[in-house]
Every structure is written in structure tokens, then in C-alpha cells.
Scaffold this motif. Sequence first.
Motif, PDB file in Angstrom:
ATOM      1  N   GLN A 277      51.856  10.698  52.278  1.00  0.00           N
ATOM      2  CA  GLN A 277      50.604  10.287  51.623  1.00  0.00           C
ATOM      3  C   GLN A 277      49.908  11.472  50.959  1.00  0.00           C
ATOM      4  OE1 GLN A 277      47.707   7.522  52.872  1.00  0.00           O
ATOM      5  NE2 GLN A 277      48.946   6.726  54.562  1.00  0.00           N
ATOM      6  N   CYS A 278      49.862  12.605  51.671  1.00  0.00           N
ATOM      7  CA  CYS A 278      49.187  13.784  51.118  1.00  0.00           C
ATOM      8  C   CYS A 278      49.877  14.262  49.840  1.00  0.00           C
ATOM      9  CB  CYS A 278      49.157  14.905  52.162  1.00  0.00           C
ATOM     10  SG  CYS A 278      48.036  14.585  53.549  1.00  0.00           S
ATOM     11  N   ALA A 279      51.187  14.256  49.855  1.00  0.00           N
ATOM     12  CA  ALA A 279      51.937  14.681  48.668  1.00  0.00           C
ATOM     13  C   ALA A 279      51.679  13.742  47.503  1.00  0.00           C
ATOM     14  CB  ALA A 279      53.419  14.737  48.985  1.00  0.00           C
ATOM     15  N   SER A 280      51.495  12.462  47.788  1.00  0.00           N
ATOM     16  CA  SER A 280      51.255  11.470  46.732  1.00  0.00           C
ATOM     17  C   SER A 280      49.830  11.549  46.204  1.00  0.00           C
ATOM     18  CB  SER A 280      51.539  10.073  47.289  1.00  0.00           C
ATOM     19  OG  SER A 280      51.181   9.078  46.363  1.00  0.00           O
ATOM     20  N   LEU A 281      48.857  11.747  47.107  1.00  0.00           N
ATOM     21  CA  LEU A 281      47.452  11.753  46.693  1.00  0.00           C
ATOM     22  C   LEU A 281      47.060  13.029  45.967  1.00  0.00           C
ATOM     23  CD1 LEU A 281      45.891  10.218  49.941  1.00  0.00           C
ATOM     24  CD2 LEU A 281      46.021   9.121  47.701  1.00  0.00           C
ATOM     25  N   ASN A 282      47.627  14.160  46.385  1.00  0.00           N
ATOM     26  CA  ASN A 282      47.290  15.432  45.740  1.00  0.00           C
ATOM     27  C   ASN A 282      48.482  16.378  45.850  1.00  0.00           C
ATOM     28  OD1 ASN A 282      46.183  17.741  44.698  1.00  0.00           O
ATOM     29  ND2 ASN A 282      44.454  17.842  46.121  1.00  0.00           N
ATOM     30  N   PRO A 283      49.430  16.289  44.912  1.00  0.00           N
ATOM     31  CA  PRO A 283      50.657  17.103  44.980  1.00  0.00           C
ATOM     32  C   PRO A 283      50.403  18.600  45.021  1.00  0.00           C
ATOM     33  CG  PRO A 283      50.833  15.387  43.311  1.00  0.00           C
ATOM     34  CD  PRO A 283      49.410  15.410  43.740  1.00  0.00           C
ATOM     35  N   ASP A 284      49.257  19.046  44.528  1.00  0.00           N
ATOM     36  CA  ASP A 284      48.962  20.477  44.470  1.00  0.00           C
ATOM     37  C   ASP A 284      48.108  20.961  45.640  1.00  0.00           C
ATOM     38  OD1 ASP A 284      50.316  20.601  42.018  1.00  0.00           O
ATOM     39  OD2 ASP A 284      48.504  19.975  40.942  1.00  0.00           O
ATOM     40  N   SER A 285      47.901  20.106  46.618  1.00  0.00           N
ATOM     41  CA  SER A 285      46.942  20.462  47.681  1.00  0.00           C
ATOM     42  C   SER A 285      47.450  21.572  48.583  1.00  0.00           C
ATOM     43  CB  SER A 285      46.635  19.228  48.536  1.00  0.00           C
ATOM     44  OG  SER A 285      47.787  18.843  49.275  1.00  0.00           O
ATOM     45  N   ASP A 286      48.758  21.627  48.821  1.00  0.00           N
ATOM     46  CA  ASP A 286      49.343  22.633  49.711  1.00  0.00           C
ATOM     47  C   ASP A 286      48.648  22.620  51.073  1.00  0.00           C
ATOM     48  OD1 ASP A 286      51.147  24.593  50.398  1.00  0.00           O
ATOM     49  OD2 ASP A 286      49.825  26.240  49.778  1.00  0.00           O
ATOM     50  N   ILE A 287      48.474  21.433  51.640  1.00  0.00           N
ATOM     51  CA  ILE A 287      47.796  21.303  52.939  1.00  0.00           C
ATOM     52  C   ILE A 287      48.656  21.943  54.024  1.00  0.00           C
ATOM     53  CG2 ILE A 287      48.788  18.993  53.273  1.00  0.00           C
ATOM     54  CD1 ILE A 287      46.200  18.281  54.816  1.00  0.00           C
ATOM     55  N   PRO A 288      48.099  22.827  54.870  1.00  0.00           N
ATOM     56  CA  PRO A 288      48.886  23.544  55.890  1.00  0.00           C
ATOM     57  C   PRO A 288      49.483  22.589  56.927  1.00  0.00           C
ATOM     58  CG  PRO A 288      46.733  24.564  55.566  1.00  0.00           C
ATOM     59  CD  PRO A 288      46.693  23.258  54.857  1.00  0.00           C
ATOM     60  N   GLU A 289      50.590  23.003  57.498  1.00  0.00           N
ATOM     61  CA  GLU A 289      51.248  22.199  58.523  1.00  0.00           C
ATOM     62  C   GLU A 289      50.338  21.977  59.722  1.00  0.00           C
ATOM     63  OE1 GLU A 289      55.288  22.244  61.316  1.00  0.00           O
ATOM     64  OE2 GLU A 289      54.974  23.791  59.796  1.00  0.00           O
ATOM     65  N   GLN A 290      49.549  22.994  60.054  1.00  0.00           N
ATOM     66  CA  GLN A 290      48.640  22.863  61.192  1.00  0.00           C
ATOM     67  C   GLN A 290      47.666  21.707  60.982  1.00  0.00           C
ATOM     68  OE1 GLN A 290      45.370  25.498  61.496  1.00  0.00           O
ATOM     69  NE2 GLN A 290      45.348  25.526  63.728  1.00  0.00           N
ATOM     70  N   LYS A 291      47.160  21.530  59.763  1.00  0.00           N
ATOM     71  CA  LYS A 291      46.228  20.440  59.476  1.00  0.00           C
ATOM     72  C   LYS A 291      46.938  19.090  59.582  1.00  0.00           C
ATOM     73  CE  LYS A 291      42.796  23.233  58.544  1.00  0.00           C
ATOM     74  NZ  LYS A 291      41.680  23.374  59.512  1.00  0.00           N
ATOM     75  N   ILE A 292      48.196  19.032  59.131  1.00  0.00           N
ATOM     76  CA  ILE A 292      48.982  17.803  59.274  1.00  0.00           C
ATOM     77  C   ILE A 292      49.116  17.453  60.751  1.00  0.00           C
ATOM     78  CG2 ILE A 292      51.259  16.756  58.959  1.00  0.00           C
ATOM     79  CD1 ILE A 292      49.871  17.005  56.335  1.00  0.00           C
ATOM     80  N   ASN A 293      49.382  18.472  61.576  1.00  0.00           N
ATOM     81  CA  ASN A 293      49.518  18.244  63.016  1.00  0.00           C
ATOM     82  C   ASN A 293      48.210  17.743  63.625  1.00  0.00           C
ATOM     83  OD1 ASN A 293      52.144  19.140  62.817  1.00  0.00           O
ATOM     84  ND2 ASN A 293      51.729  21.171  63.642  1.00  0.00           N
ATOM     85  N   ILE A 294      47.104  18.339  63.207  1.00  0.00           N
ATOM     86  CA  ILE A 294      45.797  17.908  63.719  1.00  0.00           C
ATOM     87  C   ILE A 294      45.542  16.456  63.355  1.00  0.00           C
ATOM     88  CG2 ILE A 294      43.296  18.220  63.477  1.00  0.00           C
ATOM     89  CD1 ILE A 294      43.835  21.233  63.156  1.00  0.00           C
ATOM     90  N   LEU A 295      45.814  16.097  62.113  1.00  0.00           N
ATOM     91  CA  LEU A 295      45.634  14.706  61.684  1.00  0.00           C
ATOM     92  C   LEU A 295      46.510  13.771  62.520  1.00  0.00           C
ATOM     93  CD1 LEU A 295      45.641  15.231  57.807  1.00  0.00           C
ATOM     94  CD2 LEU A 295      43.708  14.408  59.155  1.00  0.00           C
ATOM     95  N   SER A 296      47.755  14.173  62.756  1.00  0.00           N
ATOM     96  CA  SER A 296      48.681  13.340  63.538  1.00  0.00           C
ATOM     97  C   SER A 296      48.172  13.136  64.954  1.00  0.00           C
ATOM     98  CB  SER A 296      50.070  13.991  63.577  1.00  0.00           C
ATOM     99  OG  SER A 296      50.562  14.214  62.275  1.00  0.00           O
ATOM    100  N   ASP A 297      47.771  14.218  65.579  1.00  0.00           N
ATOM    101  CA  ASP A 297      47.269  14.139  66.959  1.00  0.00           C
ATOM    102  C   ASP A 297      45.995  13.305  67.041  1.00  0.00           C
ATOM    103  OD1 ASP A 297      46.886  15.438  69.860  1.00  0.00           O
ATOM    104  OD2 ASP A 297      44.979  15.557  68.774  1.00  0.00           O
ATOM    105  N   HIS A 298      45.032  13.599  66.166  1.00  0.00           N
ATOM    106  CA  HIS A 298      43.729  12.944  66.258  1.00  0.00           C
ATOM    107  C   HIS A 298      43.811  11.450  65.940  1.00  0.00           C
ATOM    108  CE1 HIS A 298      42.241  16.752  67.102  1.00  0.00           C
ATOM    109  NE2 HIS A 298      41.358  16.942  66.145  1.00  0.00           N
ATOM    110  N   LEU A 299      44.597  11.085  64.945  1.00  0.00           N
ATOM    111  CA  LEU A 299      44.699   9.669  64.597  1.00  0.00           C
ATOM    112  C   LEU A 299      45.433   8.893  65.690  1.00  0.00           C
ATOM    113  CD1 LEU A 299      45.399   9.911  60.760  1.00  0.00           C
ATOM    114  CD2 LEU A 299      43.278   9.227  61.892  1.00  0.00           C
ATOM    115  N   ARG A 300      46.424   9.513  66.303  1.00  0.00           N
ATOM    116  CA  ARG A 300      47.100   8.865  67.424  1.00  0.00           C
ATOM    117  C   ARG A 300      46.128   8.671  68.583  1.00  0.00           C
ATOM    118  NH1 ARG A 300      52.145  10.618  71.340  1.00  0.00           N
ATOM    119  NH2 ARG A 300      50.736  12.279  71.971  1.00  0.00           N
ATOM    120  N   THR A 301      45.358   9.720  68.896  1.00  0.00           N
ATOM    121  CA  THR A 301      44.417   9.652  70.020  1.00  0.00           C
ATOM    122  C   THR A 301      43.332   8.618  69.774  1.00  0.00           C
ATOM    123  OG1 THR A 301      44.822  11.985  70.526  1.00  0.00           O
ATOM    124  CG2 THR A 301      42.821  11.001  71.420  1.00  0.00           C
TER     125      THR A 301
END
Length: 870
Positions: A267-291
Motif C-alpha cells: 500500500q505504501c509503495a502504491s500511495l507514495n512511491p517516493d516516500s522511502d518509509i523506513p522498515e522500522q516504521k513498517i514494523n511499528i504499523l504492523s505491530d500496532h494495527l495487529r494489537t
Amino acid sequence: MYKITSDEIRTIFLEYFQKHNHKKISESSVIPENDPTLLFINSGMAPLKNYFTGEEVPPASNLCNIQPCIRTIDIDDIGDRHHLTSFEMLGSWSFNNYFKEDAIKLAFELLTEGFKIPKEKLYATVFMGSKELNLEPDTESIEIWQKVGMDRSHIVPQPFEDNFWGPTAETGPCGPCTEVFYDTGEEFGEAYVEGGVFDTKKRYIEIWNAGVFMQLNKLADGTYEPLKFKSVDTGAGLERLTMTLNKLNSVYEIDSLRPIVEIIKKQCASLNPDSDIPEQKINILSDHLRTVTILLAAGAVPSNTGRGYVPRKLIRKCCTILAKYKMDNFNFQEVLDRVIEHYKKYYSHFETNRKQIHDVFNKEVESYSAVLKDGTARIEKMCEGKTTISGKDAFVLVTSYGLPFDFIQDYAAEHGMTIDKEEYDNEIKHHKEISKLGNNEEGGSGNSLEALKGMAANFTKTVFVGYEELSCTGHVIGIIKDNEEVEAALANEQAIIVTDKSCFYAESGGQIADTGVMDSGDMQLQVTDVKKVDDIFFHFVNILNGQARIDQTVNMKVDAERRTKIEANHSAVHLLQKALRIHLGDSVKQAGSLVTDDRLRFDFHCDKKLESDVLDAIEATVNQFISENYTRDVKETTYEQAVKEGALAFFSDKYSDLVRMVSFGDVSKELCGGTHISSTGRIGFCKIISEESAGRGIRRIVALTRKEAVAYVQEELKLLNDISAKLRVPKKQILSKLDTLGTKKEQPINVEFSVMTKEQISKKTMQGANGISYMTNEYAAMTDEVRDEAIRVAEIIKGVVCFYSIADGKVQLTIAIDKELSKTCNANGVIKKALAYLDGKGGGSAYLARGSGNNANGLKDMLENFKTFF
């Protein structure tokens, strides 16, 4: 391709423990039932607390299950390779049945045989003990780990903070624990060397708490008492175990989390291909949304306080991250559905509550999106033409408009601005002292501090005269009951009284509030507490007689004796801080304090435990300051001038144009709003009673002054005199006498191990209580051979066997009971009676128990009375 899936791990774990006589039980909701001490279920044992205390009877002596858990203590570490906010705990328990030996044996066998982990990759930590808390080191677990096959160099003693578990709240069952770590290899750091630092963050990853040995109950005063019986609690995080067994670098690569990560990345790659969002932020999103999905499925509702604050915080953090990287129109529903699909296989309420999960989540996101939009507009307007965001402006944006501080920091960085962080921290600290954020503290009148904060604007500021006067006259300008302003309060009611003037010190800066009385004619009330909100003093009272009314004139009187005790302790805190800086250096900085009428507590930044000789020197310096009888000097000056004169200001209140500086001669100068003794000599005497860790890099000293300090020393001397009388030596010779006792050797009767013949068994077998056959016999050491022999002989005589060994004044016991007899005569019960003579401890199963004691002098009496133990 995974070597082993999380589903397979679940199956292996449950089948293993069921095969070893553990009953599988259902999981509990992550929201505790009838347990106000817990925010969420944070461990497998949390729902089972009453089984450990004996308040409830478990469905079986041994249990196992898989329990969903929520832990918020590691929330700042989320995004690294192994920390998670939500996880599933593989748990096994034994209540008043087996203990350390069987627990460790079961753990090692499952890991090495069930999960096929090479034993060379495993390390175990054990509790090294705590002299401050009078807790013994767990040497028994070290011996057991070696016995099952772990190399001694892989067994690591660790302090209280790491290897003493529980309780799950402030009080309750707890005990030492032994944890298992997996060595992920040299690419993640240097190998552990005995005596060195054991890296539990990178190279060595905890995969199982193989045994919390529940043997103690923590009381409200911080002391420990033995539980009625001993139990075992184990727990392994399913996610970490899956990561380890598949040799993955991160928990976010496991089969239950990787699909969530992939959805977010896509989704992030599709919404903003140039965002270069760090892996750590992806992990935080994964953990928090699951929780969040887990919490909403359990019925949690986002709010500003209590349990609801956690899902709200997690949702808002996710929204903030996505807003920062310009991920507009992120499809949260796709992620939530993926989480639901995974968990509904195990927990039916995820599917049942699917619509509720989506509805509550969407409402929260919609609400917070408006906050972000409005906050962004406000920050742009607030910062127009500026290069710095003031701490006060940042505080307003956070507290009034709901913007996260991280968001403000990112905005400042993107626009080349700075933030006055020090001013912001002072604002936050002041705000916390006022409102006790998130605690929702209640006064006896049923009024919350949050409600008082909202009412403060209705009153004029209280004139505080309590620095100079302990009694005064004031007028009642407000009465509050149950969060509402009223005209009057009657006898036997509890209320909050606001007056135009007060001599009562309000709780602030670590100093507790004054207590005392108010009266007016036939009206009398007792002041039990005082809180301060925006310089309005709220007096918490019990109305003893008459009626309290608005506009009433009242006489106020502080409990002078109690105030003096508090002042002495507060002044001693200042002297203690000076003494610490003298002996440890000027790098010592205050991290918090608590000043009451019966003791003082001082927290300070320090990376190591203070040795006894250093503590003695610090205590001596404080008492030197006391004896020199420095007079208290208080003056108002500017902050700049106070600092210029050498005043310490680490934890002062929010600074105004003028500050209050408290000095005792040249030895102590601090900015302080508290009350203090008139001269140091009136403190009398200061005695440090403990020094311990209060967190990473923070040490805590607790001390007494005046009569409490004298009483403590007298009690310690009385104990010393009693020991001297008991040992029949002068006090100065106690240590040498104890050394003599400790080195006294016992002469063994039978030092070699050999299998007993039928004739030997027959000769040594005797009849005990209830006609039960029994035998006692000595060996050089309690080896596995001796244990097996005890079991064999017990089966032959159909009775009870006690084998013992003596070395260096210590006695080790092995108790074996014929398995049929063990249904009515329990080895645990027998060994407890035996160890009572030896000042020892131990336990085991119904047919086999082992233990040791330090009182070899009691062995003779134990053997003489052994026949009565069953």
C-alpha cells in the motif's frame, strides 16, 4: 519457505505437555475479568493468579494453554527485531506439584528434542539473589541445568531486574525465574564470556521463561512472605520462538506477521512511491494495527484514560506515521481483515466482532484525521515567521489540540526549525504534577483530579501562608462533592474544600501534603490530603461535626508534629544529594524523590550499585552536615542569579520570573518549593536503610531521620545482641564464630555409592507412623545414581526413603516414596517437614522430592523424628 510454522509449534507444545500430564485449558480475554490491578492480561499466568495463592482450586495440578497477551512496557522498543506489543504466550503450570527440577528437565527436553534445537545454541539465566531484599541466589537451578546437559559456561546469573518475575501487579505471587536464550550467532555481536555482559538485545534472544518458581507473595509494604505452596509458571512467546526456530532475523518475518507487513509495504509503495518509509516504521504499523485489532475484538473502546488510552494511542501513532510520509487514503480495513482472518482460526470472537472492530476503528481514525488536519493548520500559523517553536507552544499543541510531539518535531525538522525541548519538558512535568495524567486518582469524596482541573478556573488563586504559619483563618469559596460544586456538606460526608487562604502544604515536587483540622463554631473537619491545580488548593476533608458552607470563616491548623517530620526528611534529601555529589561526582543528578513523614526516598542517575563502604561514607557526610547545624536560608531571586550562586535545579517546578532558593550554609543550595526544617541539627540523625535499582541507570536510596532512624538502629542492635547471646560470643566475634560454624565438617557414615543388596535393604528398613516402612541412609553426594537408587528402594520396601549427604555444613536430601503410596503420602509434604529442621527449602513431585538446608546441626533431630513425618 518455513522450516516450521507457528501452527506446528502450537501443536508440538500442547501435545508435549498434554503427554506429560498437563490439562489443556481455554485462553482468557486480554481484558482482565474482576482484576482492577491489571490494565491487560500481560502473561499466561495472569488469569490464573488465584490458583497460585490458593484462593481457587485449579481444574488439575498441571495445566497448559496458549494465551493472547498485551504488554505496553516495551512500546518504545517496537520496530526492532523481536519486541512486540501483542503476542501469544505458550504456557505451562504446576500447582503444588513438581518444582524446579522437573520444570527445567521438561523445558530442556522440549527445546532440544521436541524443537530440535542444538543444546550448544542455548543459554540459561538464573537469579543471582538480592541482599537488599533478603532474597537468596538460585544455585539450585544452576545445578539442575548442568545435570540435564547444559554447559556451566552457558548458565548466566542475572540480577533482580532480569530474573525475578512478578508479581503481575503491585502485589501477589512471584519468585525467581530461569530464562532460556538462543544464540543467534556472531553476526549479531560478540560471544558471552563468563563474568562478562550478557547481551539480551541483539545476539542472545530470550525464547522461554522456563520456570518462574512461584514461592513468594509480595505484600503492599514491599516485603515478601512465603506462599502456602510452591508452583511453577512457564511462558514462551510464540512469535519469538517461530523466529528462532526458522533462523529469521526478525519477528516480522514469521508466517503470522509477514503477510501484514507485505500488505502495508504494498500500500505504501502504491500511495507514495517516493516516500522511502523506513522498515522500522513498517514494523511499528504492523505491530500496532495487529494489537489494535486484538483489543477491539476483545471489546476495548478508545478513550483518553484507562484501558481505552492504549488503542487510542496506537491508532493515532499509526495515523501520524502515515501522515508524515503522505500516505493519504491508506486502506486500514485490508490490514484489519488480514489480522482477523489469522486469529479467527483460534479465537471465534474475531469473526463475531468483525463489524464492531471496523466501526470503532473507522470512527477513531476519522476523529483523529480531523485533529491532524486542524493541528497542522495551527502549527503553520503558530510558526509563521519563527525559527524556534517554544516549549509552551509545543505543549499547547500536544495537550490542547492533540498533536503528538513526534509530529511537531518532524514538522520542525522539515522546516529548518528547532524546539525548546527543555521548556517543553518543564511544562509537561508541571502538568503531570497537577493532573497525574492517566492515573485518574480519586479522593475520598469521589472527585477525580481531571475533574478538579476543569473546575480550577472557577476559583481565585489560593494564598499560601504555610511557609511561615501552621495555623490561619480563611474563607470557604468552594465545596465539591462527586465532581460537582455544592453549597454545603454535612457531618459524616467527604468533600473537597477550597479556601481563599491556606497554611496546608499541597502535594508537590515529591513532598506529600499536610494533614490537620479546620473548624468554625460547631463545625469540625479533618483534612486528609491537599492537591494543587493552577495554584488553587483543594483540601480533601472528612466532616466530623456540623456543616461546611460557602462563605464560612474557618480556622485551619496543620498537624505540626507531622509537618516537622516531613520537613526533616525533605531537608535530609537536600543534604543527601550534596553528599552523593561529593562521593560520586557532580554527574549525579536527581531522578525523583518522595518525602513523607516516616521516611525519605531519593532516586538518582547512576550506572552501578553503591558498595557498602561508599554508602557508609555518604551517610557519615550527611550526619556531619546535620551535626554542623546549618541554618535554613530561603530567598526569592531570579533563576539566573540562583544558578550563578550555585543552586541545583534538576527537578524544580516551572520557573517564573522569581524562584525560591533554599540553602543550608554553603553545603546545599537548591531551587525548591517545599517546606524545610529550620536548621540541620533538628534533623537529629539520618540512617540509610536501603540502596537498590529503580530502573535502568537509576539507583534508589531510602533513609530515615529523627526518632524513626533511632528506632531502626536500636532494633538492629537488639538483633545483634540476640545473635551474640545465641552464639555465646561478644558481638565483635560473631563473624569469626560464624566462619567456624560454616567450616565445621561432618564425618560421613557411608561415603561410596553402591546399589543396596536385599540384605542391606532389609536391615535398614524400619516401621514408622501409620505402619509405613521407611529407610534413611547417607551418601557422599546427591547424584542421579543416588536419586535412582532412592526410587528403586522405595518401590522395594513399598514405603518412604530418605537419602542424605553432608558437605561444608550443608545437608542435601532426596525423598522417594513408592508410587502407589504417594497417592496418600506426598513426598513434598515429607521433605518440607524434614527441611524445617535444616533451615532449608526444596520440593518435587508426589513420589520424588529433593532439597537442601544450611543447618547441619539439625540433622540428628531430623533423623530421629523422620518416622513421624508420614
